[in-house]
Scaffold this motif. Structure first.
Motif, short mmCIF file in Angstrom:
data_model
loop_
_atom_site.label_atom_id
_atom_site.label_comp_id
_atom_site.label_asym_id
_atom_site.label_seq_id
_atom_site.Cartn_x
_atom_site.Cartn_y
_atom_site.Cartn_z
N GLU A 191 -19.94 -10.40 -40.12
CA GLU A 191 -19.20 -9.59 -39.15
C GLU A 191 -20.08 -8.48 -38.58
OE1 GLU A 191 -15.32 -7.93 -40.20
OE2 GLU A 191 -15.60 -6.41 -38.62
N ALA A 192 -20.85 -7.84 -39.44
CA ALA A 192 -21.72 -6.75 -38.96
C ALA A 192 -22.75 -7.28 -37.97
CB ALA A 192 -22.41 -6.09 -40.15
N ASP A 193 -23.33 -8.43 -38.27
CA ASP A 193 -24.34 -8.99 -37.35
C ASP A 193 -23.72 -9.43 -36.03
OD1 ASP A 193 -26.39 -8.48 -39.08
OD2 ASP A 193 -26.63 -10.54 -39.79
N LEU A 194 -22.51 -9.97 -36.08
CA LEU A 194 -21.84 -10.35 -34.83
C LEU A 194 -21.54 -9.11 -33.99
CD1 LEU A 194 -20.57 -12.48 -33.02
CD2 LEU A 194 -18.48 -12.33 -34.37
N ARG A 195 -21.10 -8.06 -34.66
CA ARG A 195 -20.85 -6.80 -33.95
C ARG A 195 -22.12 -6.26 -33.30
NH1 ARG A 195 -16.10 -3.82 -34.63
NH2 ARG A 195 -14.60 -4.79 -36.03
N THR A 196 -23.23 -6.38 -34.02
CA THR A 196 -24.51 -5.90 -33.47
C THR A 196 -24.91 -6.75 -32.27
OG1 THR A 196 -25.18 -5.23 -35.68
CG2 THR A 196 -26.92 -5.39 -34.04
N LEU A 197 -24.83 -8.07 -32.42
CA LEU A 197 -25.23 -8.96 -31.33
C LEU A 197 -24.48 -8.65 -30.05
CD1 LEU A 197 -25.37 -12.52 -32.94
CD2 LEU A 197 -27.25 -11.40 -31.72
N LEU A 198 -23.16 -8.47 -30.17
CA LEU A 198 -22.31 -8.28 -28.99
C LEU A 198 -22.11 -6.80 -28.67
CD1 LEU A 198 -19.61 -11.01 -29.68
CD2 LEU A 198 -21.08 -10.92 -27.67
N ALA A 199 -22.73 -5.92 -29.45
CA ALA A 199 -22.52 -4.47 -29.29
C ALA A 199 -21.03 -4.18 -29.17
CB ALA A 199 -23.29 -3.95 -28.08
N VAL A 200 -20.26 -4.69 -30.11
CA VAL A 200 -18.80 -4.52 -30.06
C VAL A 200 -18.48 -3.03 -30.20
CG1 VAL A 200 -16.60 -5.09 -31.16
CG2 VAL A 200 -18.42 -6.80 -31.07
N PRO A 201 -17.76 -2.46 -29.22
CA PRO A 201 -17.49 -1.01 -29.31
C PRO A 201 -16.44 -0.69 -30.38
CG PRO A 201 -16.69 -1.93 -27.21
CD PRO A 201 -17.19 -3.08 -28.03
N LEU A 210 -22.71 -9.52 -23.34
CA LEU A 210 -21.34 -9.41 -22.86
C LEU A 210 -20.88 -7.96 -23.04
CD1 LEU A 210 -18.94 -11.29 -21.98
CD2 LEU A 210 -18.26 -11.30 -24.38
N ASP A 211 -20.15 -7.45 -22.05
CA ASP A 211 -19.58 -6.11 -22.18
C ASP A 211 -18.17 -6.25 -22.75
OD1 ASP A 211 -18.58 -3.58 -21.99
OD2 ASP A 211 -18.97 -3.33 -19.84
N VAL A 212 -18.07 -6.19 -24.06
CA VAL A 212 -16.80 -6.43 -24.75
C VAL A 212 -15.74 -5.42 -24.32
CG1 VAL A 212 -15.69 -6.52 -27.03
CG2 VAL A 212 -17.94 -7.56 -26.70
N SER A 213 -16.17 -4.22 -23.92
CA SER A 213 -15.20 -3.17 -23.56
C SER A 213 -14.36 -3.56 -22.34
CB SER A 213 -15.91 -1.84 -23.30
OG SER A 213 -16.61 -1.89 -22.07
#
Ligand code: PMP
Length: 362
Positions: A54-64, A184-187
Motif C-alpha cells: 500500500e505504501a509503495d502504491l501511494r508513493t507511485l501515484l502520489a496519493v494525497p 495520475l493526479d488522484v486529487s
C-alpha cells in the motif's frame, strides 16, 4: 527456458524480475520458513507485506491525504455495482460516459440496480466507439451523484489522454487497463478502481482508491461486503484478502519505483505505442480504426486487409514466440496489449512480424 512475448489483455505479462523474485521466495519468504501463500493474513509477516504494497502504491501515484487505498476482490465488475450502491448520497441521478464495451457494462449494472436515474452524458456509439466524445459535448445532469468514465477501453483500444473536468461532482473512473501506465493526479477523483490483472499483478485483486468523504454514506445501509466503509475500517482485511496477489502486486510496485516511477513508465509506454501504431499506419495491409488522439497506449486493436489470413497471421506469430494476439471475440481481428511489463523488444518483434507478414502475404 524460452519465454514468449505475451500480448494478452489480461491476465497479462508481468515483469520477469518480479516472477523471478517470487520464485526465489516461494518456499521461504525472508527466512520465515514459509511461502507467502501459506501465511495468515493477520500475521506479522503478511501485515508487513500488505502495508509495504500500500505504501509503495501511494508513493507511485502520489496519493494525497484524505484517500483510502483498498485491496478488494470481485474484479472491476463488482465495482460496477458497488459504486452506485455506495456513492449516491441521496442524489437522484448518475452520469456515465459511454465509450465502449466496458462502459456499457458499468452503465448496465447501474441501470439494473435501479436506485438512480442513469444518464448517458455522452456516447461514442455514433462512430462505433472509435473515439472519446469531446468534453464540450457532454450533457451532464444538474444533480448527479458522480460522473463515471472508462479511462481506457480494453477492447476498443480507446483511451482518455487527459482527465476530464467535471467541476465539483465526484469523478469516478474505471482505470483497469491504464492505472500505473502514466502519472495520475488522484486529487481530481472521487474514486478510481482497477482490476489488477493488467499493469498491476495477478487476477483476483481489485484496487479501489476512494476519497474519504464519499465513504460510509450508503442509504439504505448495505450488507458489510458491499460497503466501502467496512473495508476502510478493516484496512482491507474484513475477510481474507487475496494474499498472494497482494504480495505479487507489491513486488510490481517496488519494481516500478526502482525503474523511475510512473513518469519513466509513461515514457517507455509512449515509445512502445508509437512504434506499433507507426507500423500499422505505414502498412496499408493493417488498419486501426481509432481517432489518433484517442488511441490507447495499452491495447492496440488492428485488422488485416484480408480477414481470411487472420489464422495464418496468428500461427506465424506464435512460431516467433508472439502469443495472445487474437482480437476480442466481440470484434475479431487482432489486439496487441502492451502493458508496462511488455518489453520494447516484444513490440519490435511484433513490428517485424507485421512487416514480414505483409511483405509475404499482403
Ligand atoms: N473494465 C475494464 C476496462 C476491463 O478491461 C475489464 C476486464 N478486462 C473489466 C472492467 C472487468 O474486470 P474484471 O474481469 O476484473 O471484473
Amino acid at each position: 527456458m524460452t519465454r514468449v512475448f505475451n500480448f494478452s489483455a489480461g491476465p497479462a505479462v508481468l515483469p520477469e524480475s518480479v516472477l523471478q523474485q517470487a520464485a526465489d521466495e516461494m518456499l521461504d519468504w525472508h527466512g520465515s520458513g514459509q511461502s507467502v501463500t501459506e501465511m495468515s493474513h493477520r500475521g506479522k509477516e503478511f501485515t508487513e507485506i500488505a502495508a509495504r504494497a500500500e505504501a509503495d502504491l501511494r508513493t507511485l501515484l502520489a496519493v494525497p491525504e484524505g484517500y483510502h487505498v483498498l485491496f478488494l476482490q470481485g474484479g472491476a465488475s463488482l465495482q460496477f455495482e458497488m459504486i452506485p450502491l455506495n456513492l449516491l448520497r441521496g442524489q437522484p441521478s448518475v452520469d456515465y460516459v459511454h465509450t465502449g464495451e466496458w462502459a456499457k457494462k458499468a452503465i448496465a449494472a447501474a441501470r439494473k440496480l435501479g436506485r438512480a436515474e442513469v444518464n448517458v452524458a455522452a456516447s461514442a456509439e455514433d462512430r462505433s466507439f472509435t473515439y472519446v466524445p469531446d468534453r464540450a459535448d457532454w450533457q451532464l445532469s444538474e444533480d448527479a451523484a458522480y460522473v463515471h468514465y472508462t479511462a481506457n477501453e480494453t477492447i476498443g483500444g480507446v483511451e482518455f489522454s487527459s482527465v476530464p473536468d467535471v467541476g465539483e461532482v465526484p469523478l469516478v473512473s474505471d482505470m483497469s487497463s491504464t492505472l500505473l501506465s502514466r502519472p495520475l493526479d488522484v486529487s481530481r477523483f472521487g474514486l478510481i478502481y482497477a482490476g489488477a490483472q493488467k499493469n498491476i499483478g495477478p487476477a483476483g485483486l481489485t484496487i479501489v482508491i476512494v476519497r474519504d468523504d464519499l465513504v460510509g454514506l450508503a442509504d439504505p445501509p448495505l450488507t458489510p461486503m458491499l460497503d466501502y466503509a467496512t473495508h476502510v475500517k478493516a484496512g482491507s482485511m474484513y475477510n481474507t484478502p487475496p494474499t498472494y496477489a497482494i504480495y505479487l502486486a507489491g513486488l510490481v510496485f517496488a519494481q516500478l519505483l526502482a525503474d523511475g516511477g510512473l513518469a519513466a513508465a509513461e515514457q517507455r509506454n509512449i515509445a512502445k505505442a508509437e512504434l506499433l501504431y507507426d507500423a500499422i499506419d505505414d502498412e496499408p495491409f493493417y488498419a486501426n480504426p481509432v481517432a489518433p488522439a484517442d488511441r490507447s497506449r495499452m491495447n492496440v486493436p488492428f485488422t488485416l486487409a484480408d480477414p481470411g489470413l487472420d489464422a495464418d497471421f496468428l500461427a506465424t506469430a506464435a512460431e516467433r514466440g508472439l502469443t495472445q494476439l487474437k482480437g476480442h471475440r466481440s470484434v475479431g481481428g487482432m489486439r496487441a496489449s502492451i502493458y508496462n511489463a511488455m518489453p520494447i523488444d516484444g513490440v519490435r518483434a511484433l513490428v517485424d512480424h507485421l512487416r514480414d507478414f505483409a511483405a509475404e502475404r499482403g
